[in-house]
Design an enzyme around this catalytic site. Sequence first.
Site, PDB file in Angstrom:
ATOM      1  N   ARG A  51       2.164  38.828 -49.965  1.00  0.00           N
ATOM      2  CA  ARG A  51       1.395  40.058 -49.832  1.00  0.00           C
ATOM      3  C   ARG A  51      -0.087  39.825 -50.153  1.00  0.00           C
ATOM      4  O   ARG A  51      -0.966  40.456 -49.611  1.00  0.00           O
ATOM      5  CB  ARG A  51       1.979  41.106 -50.774  1.00  0.00           C
ATOM      6  CG  ARG A  51       1.626  42.507 -50.291  1.00  0.00           C
ATOM      7  CD  ARG A  51       1.709  43.500 -51.362  1.00  0.00           C
ATOM      8  NE  ARG A  51       2.979  43.495 -52.063  1.00  0.00           N
ATOM      9  CZ  ARG A  51       3.680  44.582 -52.276  1.00  0.00           C
ATOM     10  NH1 ARG A  51       3.300  45.716 -51.764  1.00  0.00           N
ATOM     11  NH2 ARG A  51       4.765  44.540 -53.005  1.00  0.00           N
ATOM     12  N   LYS A 150      20.594  32.231 -53.337  1.00  0.00           N
ATOM     13  CA  LYS A 150      21.202  33.106 -54.304  1.00  0.00           C
ATOM     14  C   LYS A 150      20.135  33.766 -55.176  1.00  0.00           C
ATOM     15  O   LYS A 150      19.054  33.187 -55.282  1.00  0.00           O
ATOM     16  CB  LYS A 150      22.186  32.340 -55.175  1.00  0.00           C
ATOM     17  CG  LYS A 150      21.535  31.174 -55.950  1.00  0.00           C
ATOM     18  CD  LYS A 150      22.508  30.586 -56.897  1.00  0.00           C
ATOM     19  CE  LYS A 150      22.437  31.268 -58.223  1.00  0.00           C
ATOM     20  NZ  LYS A 150      21.393  30.770 -59.096  1.00  0.00           N
ATOM     21  N   ASP A 179      22.838  26.626 -51.382  1.00  0.00           N
ATOM     22  CA  ASP A 179      23.266  26.373 -52.748  1.00  0.00           C
ATOM     23  C   ASP A 179      22.715  24.986 -53.026  1.00  0.00           C
ATOM     24  O   ASP A 179      23.224  23.993 -52.491  1.00  0.00           O
ATOM     25  CB  ASP A 179      24.795  26.371 -52.853  1.00  0.00           C
ATOM     26  CG  ASP A 179      25.232  26.152 -54.289  1.00  0.00           C
ATOM     27  OD1 ASP A 179      24.713  25.223 -54.925  1.00  0.00           O
ATOM     28  OD2 ASP A 179      26.076  26.911 -54.783  1.00  0.00           O
ATOM     29  N   HIS A 180      21.643  24.910 -53.806  1.00  0.00           N
ATOM     30  CA  HIS A 180      20.937  23.614 -53.859  1.00  0.00           C
ATOM     31  C   HIS A 180      21.806  22.499 -54.434  1.00  0.00           C
ATOM     32  O   HIS A 180      21.529  21.334 -54.232  1.00  0.00           O
ATOM     33  CB  HIS A 180      19.589  23.737 -54.582  1.00  0.00           C
ATOM     34  CG  HIS A 180      19.669  23.820 -56.071  1.00  0.00           C
ATOM     35  ND1 HIS A 180      19.999  24.956 -56.738  1.00  0.00           N
ATOM     36  CD2 HIS A 180      19.467  22.883 -57.020  1.00  0.00           C
ATOM     37  CE1 HIS A 180      19.977  24.726 -58.042  1.00  0.00           C
ATOM     38  NE2 HIS A 180      19.662  23.473 -58.240  1.00  0.00           N
ATOM     39  N   LYS A 184      22.383  17.934 -53.553  1.00  0.00           N
ATOM     40  CA  LYS A 184      22.173  16.842 -54.525  1.00  0.00           C
ATOM     41  C   LYS A 184      22.864  15.582 -54.019  1.00  0.00           C
ATOM     42  O   LYS A 184      23.972  15.630 -53.489  1.00  0.00           O
ATOM     43  CB  LYS A 184      22.704  17.245 -55.904  1.00  0.00           C
ATOM     44  CG  LYS A 184      21.827  18.305 -56.580  1.00  0.00           C
ATOM     45  CD  LYS A 184      22.264  18.564 -57.999  1.00  0.00           C
ATOM     46  CE  LYS A 184      21.572  19.792 -58.578  1.00  0.00           C
ATOM     47  NZ  LYS A 184      20.326  19.506 -59.272  1.00  0.00           N
ATOM     48  N   GLU A 218      22.913  22.614 -69.471  1.00  0.00           N
ATOM     49  CA  GLU A 218      21.448  22.594 -69.474  1.00  0.00           C
ATOM     50  C   GLU A 218      20.946  22.672 -70.905  1.00  0.00           C
ATOM     51  O   GLU A 218      21.596  23.288 -71.761  1.00  0.00           O
ATOM     52  CB  GLU A 218      20.913  23.797 -68.700  1.00  0.00           C
ATOM     53  CG  GLU A 218      21.331  23.837 -67.253  1.00  0.00           C
ATOM     54  CD  GLU A 218      20.691  25.013 -66.525  1.00  0.00           C
ATOM     55  OE1 GLU A 218      19.565  24.846 -66.052  1.00  0.00           O
ATOM     56  OE2 GLU A 218      21.308  26.085 -66.457  1.00  0.00           O
ATOM     57  N   ASP A 237      25.327  33.527 -62.273  1.00  0.00           N
ATOM     58  CA  ASP A 237      24.211  32.626 -61.985  1.00  0.00           C
ATOM     59  C   ASP A 237      24.687  31.222 -61.611  1.00  0.00           C
ATOM     60  O   ASP A 237      24.067  30.555 -60.783  1.00  0.00           O
ATOM     61  CB  ASP A 237      23.292  32.555 -63.221  1.00  0.00           C
ATOM     62  CG  ASP A 237      22.047  31.714 -62.977  1.00  0.00           C
ATOM     63  OD1 ASP A 237      21.375  31.956 -61.961  1.00  0.00           O
ATOM     64  OD2 ASP A 237      21.748  30.818 -63.795  1.00  0.00           O
ATOM     65  N   HIS A 242      27.327  27.377 -57.826  1.00  0.00           N
ATOM     66  CA  HIS A 242      27.290  25.924 -58.007  1.00  0.00           C
ATOM     67  C   HIS A 242      28.641  25.341 -58.454  1.00  0.00           C
ATOM     68  O   HIS A 242      29.130  24.377 -57.890  1.00  0.00           O
ATOM     69  CB  HIS A 242      26.228  25.518 -59.026  1.00  0.00           C
ATOM     70  CG  HIS A 242      24.860  26.060 -58.721  1.00  0.00           C
ATOM     71  ND1 HIS A 242      24.388  26.194 -57.447  1.00  0.00           N
ATOM     72  CD2 HIS A 242      23.860  26.488 -59.528  1.00  0.00           C
ATOM     73  CE1 HIS A 242      23.148  26.687 -57.482  1.00  0.00           C
ATOM     74  NE2 HIS A 242      22.813  26.879 -58.731  1.00  0.00           N
ATOM     75  N   LYS A 341      23.506  27.373 -71.048  1.00  0.00           N
ATOM     76  CA  LYS A 341      22.102  27.079 -71.339  1.00  0.00           C
ATOM     77  C   LYS A 341      21.994  26.712 -72.815  1.00  0.00           C
ATOM     78  O   LYS A 341      22.828  27.116 -73.624  1.00  0.00           O
ATOM     79  CB  LYS A 341      21.244  28.311 -71.044  1.00  0.00           C
ATOM     80  CG  LYS A 341      21.300  28.685 -69.559  1.00  0.00           C
ATOM     81  CD  LYS A 341      19.969  29.155 -69.046  1.00  0.00           C
ATOM     82  CE  LYS A 341      20.021  29.501 -67.582  1.00  0.00           C
ATOM     83  NZ  LYS A 341      19.636  28.402 -66.698  1.00  0.00           N
TER      84      LYS A 341
HETATM   85  C1  BG6 Z   1      19.854  27.821 -60.587  1.00  0.00           C
HETATM   86  C2  BG6 Z   1      20.105  28.795 -61.687  1.00  0.00           C
HETATM   87  O1  BG6 Z   1      20.588  28.173 -59.443  1.00  0.00           O
HETATM   88  O2  BG6 Z   1      20.268  26.518 -61.000  1.00  0.00           O
HETATM   89  C3  BG6 Z   1      19.361  28.383 -62.940  1.00  0.00           C
HETATM   90  O3  BG6 Z   1      19.681  30.085 -61.288  1.00  0.00           O
HETATM   91  C4  BG6 Z   1      19.707  26.959 -63.313  1.00  0.00           C
HETATM   92  O4  BG6 Z   1      19.654  29.267 -64.017  1.00  0.00           O
HETATM   93  C5  BG6 Z   1      19.544  26.026 -62.120  1.00  0.00           C
HETATM   94  O5  BG6 Z   1      18.843  26.565 -64.359  1.00  0.00           O
HETATM   95  C6  BG6 Z   1      20.058  24.642 -62.430  1.00  0.00           C
HETATM   96  O6  BG6 Z   1      19.701  23.772 -61.390  1.00  0.00           O
HETATM   97  P1  BG6 Z   1      19.454  22.223 -61.655  1.00  0.00           P
HETATM   98  O7  BG6 Z   1      19.217  21.659 -60.295  1.00  0.00           O
HETATM   99  O8  BG6 Z   1      18.270  22.129 -62.577  1.00  0.00           O
HETATM  100  O9  BG6 Z   1      20.696  21.707 -62.291  1.00  0.00           O
END
Ligand code: BG6
Length: 492
Positions: A51, A150, A179-180, A184, A218, A237, A242, A341
């Site tokens: 924007r 997501k 979904d990243h 990986k 994490e 989340d 994942h 976390k």
């Molecule tokens: C994201 C979550 O999808 O994945 C985050 O929303 C999380 O909360 C993250 O920290 C973790 O991704 P990675 O690649 O750092 O393991």
Amino acid sequence: MPSRIIAVEPFDLVVFGGAGDLAYRKLLPALYQRHLDGQIPPGARIIGVSRRAMSDEAYRDATRQALEDHVPAEERDDGAVEAFVERLHFRSVDASGDAGWSDLADLLKAGGDRIRAFYLAVGPGLFGTICKRLGEEGLVTPETRVIIEKPIGHDLESACAVNDDVGSVFAESQIYRIDHYLGKETVQNLMALRFGNTLFEPLWQNGSIDHVQITVAETLGVEGRGGYYDKAGALRDMVQNHLLQLLCLVAMEPPAYMDADSVRDEKLKVLRSLVPIDEANASTLTVRGQYRAGAGPEGSVPAYSSEVDNPATDTETFVAIQAEIANWRWSGVPFYLRTGKRLAARVSEIVVAFKSIPHSIFGEGAGALAPNKLVIRLQPDEGVRLWLMIKDPGPGGMRLRYVPLDMSFAEAFKVRSPDAYERLILDVIRGNQTLFMRRDEVEAAWRWVDPIAQAWERAHDEPKGYTAGTWGPSASVALVERSGRTWHDELE
Ligand code: BG6
């Protein structure tokens, strides 16, 4: 036949939220790396949209800075950075108003009928609005794709609404749900390991496997995303996407081909075979926790409740679940899922724990015999370890020792491990949906997760506290130990 990299056609990638955190931290650095490797064809354009008003030149400056912040110095080459930023454009567009749309349309139409991808790096509330407008502006051609990320909803109903909105403009074959984790390197290696070797597949079933553990731990907290996270929690989340995707890749049947629908059909069957967890069994099969003040890698850290706006929050920052897949291959094999976390270490791994040998021929002097384990380390230190019993070297009787057959990818290949987004964005351009979630997968995952969330809500149980810097609440240890098993990290 030697393996080869699949080239991509010239394209226009439009990033809504182009001046946002995801764009600067992940998307632009990922695109730069692909550019550096010569994988972005001449003439391809990257168009940031937001924007705010910004000139092309200001966007290029901001991107230079982003690359400085997020690409290691040894991978930055001044000439390459300059050539990369030349590809960038910026258009100021009000996603939910009228301003800027015709400007964007003119720029895109000048690119002719080339591949067009719209990356919606914005809140899900805008997905539907943007898609509809793209349609109205005549910007959706057969060669157009849309990328969404997501959270796709916060439950089944809201996920269906998002999917309906996006689906009213784009065909399913044009929708790329990221979904990243699927991008990986080691996650893909899981498929290579399972389906590129004869070794494991005959053992990959309940006759040989005792249980499976999937941990995504994490050390970070909510890092300024408290507003979103406090409404989501670890179940929505991380588990809904994942962890369930990882579970699918471990548990699915060999697909007939590596194409998108063959793979996604198999993953869907796994999701549909998950035994429901609801009010009747949630208290025995799940653990939810929330971190208290404690230690992080860089010193003391505050409690979750003081990092978000609501001090009375009962959102979980840790989940452990004992899942079960009701099919011939997996019946009776627990799948332990764990994520949180502010845990003791940043580690994501899949542990396939095999059964003990049926009978030992070794005497007491041989020492304890441990069952084999295949540990697939997703991050950090990507690699695969197969834990075996071998004879302790040297004379003096038959003593056995438990050691890993160790393959560290960094040592074996001495190449940089690309970020997930590098692969995923180019797969969109290639039109390969294998590593993206199909609508029915996302919905099946919510169908399993919703009753867990509802059971927690109805029970009104507070999440169990755990000290930041530990492995989560003691109830998570008990969840696994109840059946005489242990979480893998205690072994090493
Ligand atoms: C994201 C979550 O999808 O994945 C985050 O929303 C999380 O909360 C993250 O920290 C973790 O991704 P990675 O690649 O750092 O393991």
